[in-house]
Scaffold this active site. Structure first.
Site, short mmCIF file in Angstrom:
data_model
loop_
_atom_site.label_atom_id
_atom_site.label_comp_id
_atom_site.label_asym_id
_atom_site.label_seq_id
_atom_site.Cartn_x
_atom_site.Cartn_y
_atom_site.Cartn_z
N LYS A 33 0.81 -1.26 0.40
CA LYS A 33 -0.08 0.00 0.10
C LYS A 33 0.56 1.06 -0.03
O LYS A 33 0.57 2.04 -0.71
CB LYS A 33 -0.62 -0.02 1.69
CG LYS A 33 -1.72 1.16 1.57
CD LYS A 33 -2.29 1.47 3.17
CE LYS A 33 -2.38 3.11 3.57
NZ LYS A 33 -1.96 3.42 4.52
N ASN A 34 1.58 1.35 0.86
CA ASN A 34 2.56 2.65 0.89
C ASN A 34 3.73 2.62 -0.57
O ASN A 34 3.97 4.42 -0.44
CB ASN A 34 2.97 2.81 1.96
CG ASN A 34 2.32 2.71 3.60
OD1 ASN A 34 1.07 2.85 3.41
ND2 ASN A 34 2.95 2.66 4.59
N CYS A 72 -4.74 8.71 8.33
CA CYS A 72 -5.64 8.54 9.67
C CYS A 72 -4.68 9.06 10.67
O CYS A 72 -3.80 9.51 10.96
CB CYS A 72 -4.34 7.04 10.18
SG CYS A 72 -4.94 5.45 9.09
N ARG A 115 0.97 14.87 12.73
CA ARG A 115 1.88 14.94 11.49
C ARG A 115 2.05 16.08 10.28
O ARG A 115 1.25 16.10 9.46
CB ARG A 115 0.61 13.19 10.32
CG ARG A 115 0.29 12.47 11.37
CD ARG A 115 -0.33 11.18 11.30
NE ARG A 115 0.27 10.59 9.87
CZ ARG A 115 0.32 9.64 8.90
NH1 ARG A 115 -0.94 9.42 9.22
NH2 ARG A 115 0.81 8.93 7.90
N ASP A 140 3.56 1.09 12.38
CA ASP A 140 2.90 0.48 11.43
C ASP A 140 2.13 -1.21 11.71
O ASP A 140 0.99 -1.80 11.71
CB ASP A 140 2.32 1.09 9.70
CG ASP A 140 2.87 1.97 9.58
OD1 ASP A 140 2.47 2.48 10.52
OD2 ASP A 140 3.45 1.38 8.06
N ARG A 182 -9.39 1.12 3.82
CA ARG A 182 -8.47 2.25 3.45
C ARG A 182 -7.20 1.25 2.26
O ARG A 182 -5.99 1.66 1.75
CB ARG A 182 -8.22 3.38 3.55
CG ARG A 182 -9.50 4.48 4.21
CD ARG A 182 -8.81 5.36 4.85
NE ARG A 182 -6.82 5.60 4.30
CZ ARG A 182 -6.57 5.67 4.97
NH1 ARG A 182 -6.48 6.42 6.16
NH2 ARG A 182 -4.77 5.81 4.58
N1 EPU Z 1 7.44 14.34 10.17
C1 EPU Z 1 7.27 16.06 10.73
N2 EPU Z 1 7.65 16.67 9.58
C2 EPU Z 1 7.17 16.08 8.66
C3 EPU Z 1 7.30 14.93 8.29
C4 EPU Z 1 7.45 13.86 8.80
O1 EPU Z 1 7.58 16.30 11.72
O2 EPU Z 1 7.46 17.08 7.50
C5 EPU Z 1 7.57 13.23 11.92
C6 EPU Z 1 5.58 12.42 11.29
O3 EPU Z 1 5.20 13.49 12.74
C7 EPU Z 1 6.36 11.18 11.93
C8 EPU Z 1 7.61 11.09 11.69
O4 EPU Z 1 8.17 12.61 11.72
O5 EPU Z 1 6.98 11.94 13.51
C9 EPU Z 1 7.82 10.01 11.08
O6 EPU Z 1 6.91 10.21 9.98
P1 EPU Z 1 6.99 10.32 8.16
O7 EPU Z 1 6.89 11.21 7.33
O8 EPU Z 1 7.67 8.86 8.35
O9 EPU Z 1 5.80 9.11 8.18
P2 EPU Z 1 4.22 9.00 6.55
O10 EPU Z 1 4.59 9.27 5.71
O11 EPU Z 1 3.12 10.52 7.00
C10 EPU Z 1 4.62 6.66 6.49
C11 EPU Z 1 3.36 5.64 6.20
C12 EPU Z 1 2.95 5.63 7.42
C13 EPU Z 1 3.56 5.19 8.67
C14 EPU Z 1 4.67 5.96 8.36
C15 EPU Z 1 6.21 5.93 9.39
C16 EPU Z 1 2.20 6.11 3.95
C17 EPU Z 1 1.56 7.11 3.16
N3 EPU Z 1 2.43 6.29 5.51
O12 EPU Z 1 3.69 8.37 7.02
O13 EPU Z 1 2.22 4.76 7.00
O14 EPU Z 1 3.82 4.94 9.89
O15 EPU Z 1 5.25 6.55 7.05
O16 EPU Z 1 6.58 4.48 9.11
O17 EPU Z 1 3.06 5.87 3.57
C18 EPU Z 1 -0.32 3.35 7.59
O18 EPU Z 1 0.50 2.55 6.73
O19 EPU Z 1 -0.71 2.96 8.68
C19 EPU Z 1 0.63 4.48 8.08
C20 EPU Z 1 0.74 4.77 9.27
#
Ligand code: EPU
Length: 421
Positions: free
Chosen positions: A23-24, A118, A123, A307, A399
């Site tokens: 998915k991701n 979610c 975030r 996750d 989702r």
């Molecule tokens: N963060 C910041 N600033 C930013 C971006 C991130 O402070 O600009 C922080 C976030 O708040 C968090 C950490 O950095 O504490 C890591 O966030 P990351 O950006 O890596 O997460 P994401 O890209 O928003 C993806 C996955 C999530 C998964 C996370 C961590 C997707 C669409 N989502 O989210 O997946 O939990 O990486 O591995 O790829 C799920 O599949 O259920 C899911 C939530």
């Protein structure tokens, strides 16, 4: 009126399950396709609601989308036009923000609503924005929309304060057509990032270092269509492994890259689970042994995935002793524990972690999936609970898990959907 999933617990599962595409990775590969001049074909696409929302956004951009089979999408952006993305489809998922990087890279302009997804605590997307700004873009936020533009998007050296998956991918998407070299330092190393870079390189991009913490992107003038098969979903594979271990079942997980979930399999082995790890499969052998408590701390890849933290918690309720789960990525990602307590779990919730005392019997109850992986945790709990578990909020599960009901029924689980008042 609401659709719920009802599970009759206590059945042991048996058989094999084929894991779908990640998915991701999918949710970034689809926005990446708009960067091409010709058709992009992706196979192994999971049949999930996030893909439907992204397809809707593509259609708004006049990208032709053909779904030859549920897992096979052809996207043709040759007649696309860049319009403001203020449709509700954008707010249905987090990954719609990948259109920021892709449209900025292709047109030097994007206006898009704040994405959804979610709620796991705050975030922010400040790192994405900092990356775009370092490349020469201006970013404004008004009435719930971002406007990002640049007359001359250029390469830059960008150090990410946090190894963010989303920021790493978004900057890669903006950089592939930018002028000159972009270097992302402290980049995220998740397997999905390698998958996105692989597809972009097939399209003609010049990306090196994906999968390490320094990624270098040399901008190219244009990108062409390509064919790409998505990597298997390590989180879906992990969820089924956990289900097998929790329900003392014999289950073979097929189409998995075991290396991607080593942080999970090593914990399962430490607990006493009986696993046979193959090249692209993992067999969980039936075991009546009581599992041992373990502690987990979530970390960026290759650490224990946040996750999988939620689906892992109900398994820990069945282990002997005290387990401590700490989430360093999302400190508030513990809503599933409140639902598990309702089912009889003995969990204390100090800030940023959960302390689970086991083994405890779980009892079916009415519970609510507040996010995707909370939903997965409740399915794990429902499979091992006494009686019927009624899960609300199933749209969260839909989702991200491809045909989970069918896959579980084929393994012998008793579950169905019902519309309730
Ligand atoms: N963060 C910041 N600033 C930013 C971006 C991130 O402070 O600009 C922080 C976030 O708040 C968090 C950490 O950095 O504490 C890591 O966030 P990351 O950006 O890596 O997460 P994401 O890209 O928003 C993806 C996955 C999530 C998964 C996370 C961590 C997707 C669409 N989502 O989210 O997946 O939990 O990486 O591995 O790829 C799920 O599949 O259920 C899911 C939530």
């Amino acid at each position: 009126m609401e659709e719920v999933i009802k599970i009759e617990g206590g059945r042991s599962l048996s058989g094999s399950v084929v894991i779908s595409g990640a998915k991701n990775a999918t949710v970034a590969l689809i926005p990446a396709a708009v960067l091409a001049q010709g058709p992009v074909t992706i196979t192994g696409v999971p049949d999930i609601a996030d893909v439907d929302s992204l397809s809707r956004i593509l259609e708004l951009l006049n990208v032709k989308v053909f779904r030859k089979a549920p897992d096979h999408i052809i996207m043709d952006p040759s007649e696309m036009r860049n319009i403001d993305l203020e449709d509700d489809a954008v707010t249905k998922l987090r990954a719609s923000y990948y259109f920021m990087g892709a449209l900025l890279g292709k047109y030097g302009y994007v206006r898009i609503k704040m994405s959804g997804g979610c709620y796991l605590g705050p975030r922010p997307i400040d790192l994405h924005i900092k990356g775009f700004e370092a490349m020469g873009a201006t970013v404004d936020y008004d009435r719930g929309c971002y406007t990002i533009k640049s007359d001359h998007l250029h390469g830059a050296r960008i150090f990410l304060d946090i190894s963010s998956v989303g920021a790493t991918i978004n900057i890669m998407l903006a950089a592939v057509l930018a002028d000159g070299r972009t270097t992302i330092e402290n980049a995220a190393k998740e397997p999905e990032i390698i998958d996105i870079a692989t597809m972009l390189n097939k399209m003609g991009a010049n990306i090196r270092g994906a999968g390490t913490n320094v990624i270098t992107i040399d901008g190219v003038r244009e990108l062409s269509g390509c064919f790409h098969e998505i990597i298997p979903d390590r989180i879906e594979a992990g969820t089924f492994l956990i289900m097998a271990a929790a329900s003392a079942s014999e289950m073979k997980i097929l189409n998995v890259i075991p290396k991607h979930i080593e942080s999970l399999t090593s914990k399962l082995l430490e607990m006493g689970a009986d696993l046979e790890i193959g090249i692209d499969s993992i067999l969980v052998r039936r075991s009546k042994k009581l599992l041992k408590a373990v502690d987990i701390t979530t970390k960026p890849y290759p650490g224990f995935a946040t996750d999988l933290q939620q689906p892992f918690t109900p398994l820990l309720t069945q282990a002997e002793g005290i387990s401590v789960v700490t989430d360093t990525i999302y400190k508030e990602r513990f809503k599933h524990c409140i639902e598990l307590q309702r089912m009889g779990a003995n969990i204390e919730l100090p800030t940023g972690s959960a302390m689970i005392k086991g083994p405890t019997k779980l009892y079916g109850d009415k519970v609510t999936a507040t996010d995707l992986r909370c939903g997965a945790a409740l399915i794990v709990a429902g499979l091992i609970a006494d009686g019927t578990t009624e899960i609300h909020g199933v749209h969260h599960i839909d989702r991200g898990y491809d045909r989970i009901d069918d896959k579980l029924r084929a393994l012998g689980a008793s579950l169905h959907r019902e519309i309730v008042e």
